[in-house]
Scaffold this motif. Structure first.
Motif, PDB file in Angstrom:
ATOM      1  N   ILE A  37       0.844  -1.195   0.000  1.00 59.17           N
ATOM      2  CA  ILE A  37       0.000   0.000   0.000  1.00 59.17           C
ATOM      3  C   ILE A  37       0.880   1.246   0.000  1.00 59.17           C
ATOM      4  N   ALA A  38       1.874   1.250   0.877  1.00 57.93           N
ATOM      5  CA  ALA A  38       2.763   2.402   0.979  1.00 57.93           C
ATOM      6  C   ALA A  38       3.640   2.560  -0.258  1.00 57.93           C
ATOM      7  N   TRP A  39       3.816   1.487  -1.011  1.00 57.55           N
ATOM      8  CA  TRP A  39       4.642   1.532  -2.222  1.00 57.55           C
ATOM      9  C   TRP A  39       3.824   2.020  -3.413  1.00 57.55           C
ATOM     10  N   TYR A  40       2.678   1.396  -3.622  1.00 60.74           N
ATOM     11  CA  TYR A  40       1.945   1.623  -4.867  1.00 60.74           C
ATOM     12  C   TYR A  40       0.979   2.786  -4.835  1.00 60.74           C
ATOM     13  N   ALA A  41       0.503   3.204  -3.670  1.00 57.11           N
ATOM     14  CA  ALA A  41      -0.318   4.414  -3.637  1.00 57.11           C
ATOM     15  C   ALA A  41       0.470   5.598  -4.211  1.00 57.11           C
ATOM     16  N   PRO A  42       1.718   5.816  -3.793  1.00 53.80           N
ATOM     17  CA  PRO A  42       2.503   6.860  -4.445  1.00 53.80           C
ATOM     18  C   PRO A  42       2.861   6.535  -5.898  1.00 53.80           C
ATOM     19  N   ALA A 106      10.519   4.139   6.093  1.00 50.91           N
ATOM     20  CA  ALA A 106       9.493   4.361   5.066  1.00 50.91           C
ATOM     21  C   ALA A 106       8.451   5.360   5.544  1.00 50.91           C
ATOM     22  N   ALA A 107       8.011   5.230   6.797  1.00 54.10           N
ATOM     23  CA  ALA A 107       7.030   6.164   7.339  1.00 54.10           C
ATOM     24  C   ALA A 107       7.586   7.584   7.371  1.00 54.10           C
ATOM     25  N   ALA A 175      -5.221   6.198  -2.948  1.00 56.42           N
ATOM     26  CA  ALA A 175      -4.683   7.358  -3.657  1.00 56.42           C
ATOM     27  C   ALA A 175      -5.749   8.040  -4.498  1.00 56.42           C
ATOM     28  N   ALA A 176      -6.598   7.242  -5.170  1.00 57.39           N
ATOM     29  CA  ALA A 176      -7.652   7.825  -5.994  1.00 57.39           C
ATOM     30  C   ALA A 176      -8.668   8.579  -5.136  1.00 57.39           C
ATOM     31  N   ALA A 177      -8.905   8.094  -3.910  1.00 60.31           N
ATOM     32  CA  ALA A 177      -9.896   8.717  -3.040  1.00 60.31           C
ATOM     33  C   ALA A 177      -9.383   9.994  -2.379  1.00 60.31           C
ATOM     34  N   ARG A 182      -2.380  18.320  -3.665  1.00 59.51           N
ATOM     35  CA  ARG A 182      -1.205  17.792  -2.965  1.00 59.51           C
ATOM     36  C   ARG A 182      -1.687  16.735  -1.986  1.00 59.51           C
ATOM     37  N   PRO A 183      -1.314  15.475  -2.167  1.00 62.51           N
ATOM     38  CA  PRO A 183      -1.970  14.356  -1.458  1.00 62.51           C
ATOM     39  C   PRO A 183      -1.435  14.124  -0.048  1.00 62.51           C
ATOM     40  N   THR A 184      -1.490  15.169   0.787  1.00 58.73           N
ATOM     41  CA  THR A 184      -0.934  15.078   2.145  1.00 58.73           C
ATOM     42  C   THR A 184      -1.579  13.961   2.952  1.00 58.73           C
ATOM     43  N   VAL A 185      -2.904  13.916   2.969  1.00 59.13           N
ATOM     44  CA  VAL A 185      -3.613  12.932   3.793  1.00 59.13           C
ATOM     45  C   VAL A 185      -3.273  11.520   3.359  1.00 59.13           C
ATOM     46  N   ALA A 186      -3.238  11.274   2.055  1.00 59.15           N
ATOM     47  CA  ALA A 186      -2.952   9.930   1.561  1.00 59.15           C
ATOM     48  C   ALA A 186      -1.561   9.470   1.975  1.00 59.15           C
ATOM     49  N   TYR A 187      -0.571  10.342   1.909  1.00 57.90           N
ATOM     50  CA  TYR A 187       0.781   9.975   2.337  1.00 57.90           C
ATOM     51  C   TYR A 187       0.799   9.600   3.819  1.00 57.90           C
ATOM     52  N   LEU A 188       0.126  10.379   4.655  1.00 54.29           N
ATOM     53  CA  LEU A 188       0.130  10.125   6.091  1.00 54.29           C
ATOM     54  C   LEU A 188      -0.614   8.832   6.430  1.00 54.29           C
ATOM     55  N   VAL A 189      -1.711   8.567   5.721  1.00 54.24           N
ATOM     56  CA  VAL A 189      -2.420   7.305   5.925  1.00 54.24           C
ATOM     57  C   VAL A 189      -1.517   6.126   5.573  1.00 54.24           C
TER      58      VAL A 189
END
Length: 418
Positions: A37-42, A106-107, A175-177, A182-189
């Protein structure tokens, strides 16, 4: 005349004989889901959208710079951490300390990405993320030859492929949601998920301790010397490495610009959502095949035929994308899922059976992992040149398919695995 008895190998270095259960497999899978998840969302969505927000006129260059340097980071980190993991004598085991450390790095990288408003922080954040995730990947992959017997490895490989697919799908959906602007929330999740999902495996993973007397030499020279595995002395390892490199390069070249392909070639009105739809179809196809192909490979004790057929299927899926229509993209995604689900399940088992020595499992798997990270490094450059100067997406997918076909055929050169 008496001879001295050879010392018995410690548990950490023995070939495993006891089958792993559903609890072990579930914990490893959850850890992998969080990592992917942390790899492919970005990689699938967030970095592309982020690059477009930072530099609208040069999004391809900025995205390529970040993903390329991230790939270079991966290529260095994975075998290095593997070598250090093989030499770790912690009371927590050889792999667990690196899984935890990788998750923390990674986090941290994802947090940096969440505040990046320029190219510099953007690149640094992704390189940190890649360093951490590859530290985790190398350690988690080594759990297979450490703890799974040969006759069960393709079955577990199928579950690992399923976990990977769930992670890709969940990451792309996340990531789509949350990725607009700037996808700040998605990165933190993603940062929270990668840490939360490693806890069960770290606490209950049963990572065997390596006695210090059995630790390989630790010096820089010894570690660097171990990076070279002679193809003459270990030809099966060499052919498996080259085959994986070409199949993964074909796949990476063909999919790295998927967001831009849908936007610029297909003309899909919402490319981020389009990537999610295609990933969903791909995921369903992988799930339907990986959990079937792995056990079947174990049952009939055959690996190569699965890899040859599935590698050729990857090539066919990529060539279908030459049509540059939404329908072709859908068909290609389904076929790619069917082929890649089979490939990842069985080829993972195959490569664990051509490793030269038990004492260097993680390091050797780190060298194998270069066949995934090097294509990621090369793909953005190769795909960028082809798309912009050598015929566009038609040429791109023909080249990608050709690479996958050659990789599939090279598996026939492996002699020590059926």
């Amino acid at each position: 005349m008496s001879t001295a008895r050879e010392p018995e190998l410690p548990v950490a270095l023995r070939d495993p004989t006891e089958r792993v259960g559903i609890g072990w497999t579930s914990r490893l899978s959850l850890n992998l889901v969080g990592m992917w998840i942390a790899w492919y969302a970005p990689l699938q969505v967030l970095l592309g959208l982020h690059a477009a927000a930072i530099a609208p006129a040069g999004k391809e260059f900025v995205f390529g710079l970040a993903s390329g340097l991230g790939g270079l980071t991966s290529m260095v980190v994975n075998p290095l951490v593997g070598a250090l993991s093989d030499r770790t004598t912690s009371r927590f085991g050889r792999r667990v300390p690196w899984v935890v450390g990788g998750g923390l790095v990674a986090a941290a990288g994802l947090v940096v990405l969440s505040v990046a408003d320029g190219v510099g922080l953007f690149v640094i954040g992704w390189c940190l993320t890649q360093a951490g995730l590859n530290t985790m990947l190398g350690s988690l992959t080594a759990f297979l030859p450490d703890q799974v017997p040969h006759a069960q490895r393709a079955t577990v490989g199928g579950v690992v492929a399923l976990a990977t697919t769930v992670g890709v799908l969940a990451g792309t959906g996340l990531a789509a949601a949350f990725g607009a602007g700037r996808p700040t929330v998605a990165y933190l999740v993603c940062a929270g998920i990668v840490l939360l999902f490693l806890i069960p495996n770290v606490l209950f993973g049963n990572d065997a301790v390596l006695p210090s007397a059995w630790r390989p030499p630790v010096g820089v020279r010894a570690i660097l010397a171990g990076y070279w595995i002679s193809p003459r002395e270990h030809p099966d390892f060499g052919w498996a490495w080259l085959s994986r490199l070409l199949i993964n390069l074909g796949n990476a070249v063909g999919t790295v610009y998927l967001l831009f392909y849908l936007q610029d070639a297909v003309g899909y009105t919402d490319p981020a959502t389009g990537v999610f739809i295609l990933t969903l179809l791909y995921a369903i196809a992988v799930a339907a095949t990986a959990v079937v192909a792995g056990p079947l490979s174990d049952r009939i004790a055959r690996r190569k035929v699965f890899v040859i057929v599935s590698g050729s299927g990857v090539a066919a899926a990529l060539v279908i994308l030459c049509l540059q229509t939404w329908t072709a993209a859908v068909v290609g995604a389904v076929l790619l899922g069917i082929a890649y689900g089979t490939y990842t399940a069985v080829d993972l088992a195959l490569v664990t059976e051509v490793l030269p020595a038990s004492v260097d499992r993680a390091k050797d798997l780190g060298i194998i992992a270069i066949t995934s990270t090097l294509p990621s490094l090369l793909a953005t450059v190769v795909a960028g040149v082809i798309v912009t100067t050598l015929g566009g997406y038609l040429t791109l997918y023909l080249v990608a398919g050709g690479l996958a076909v050659v990789g599939a055929l090279l598996v026939t050169r492996i002699r020590g695995v059926t």
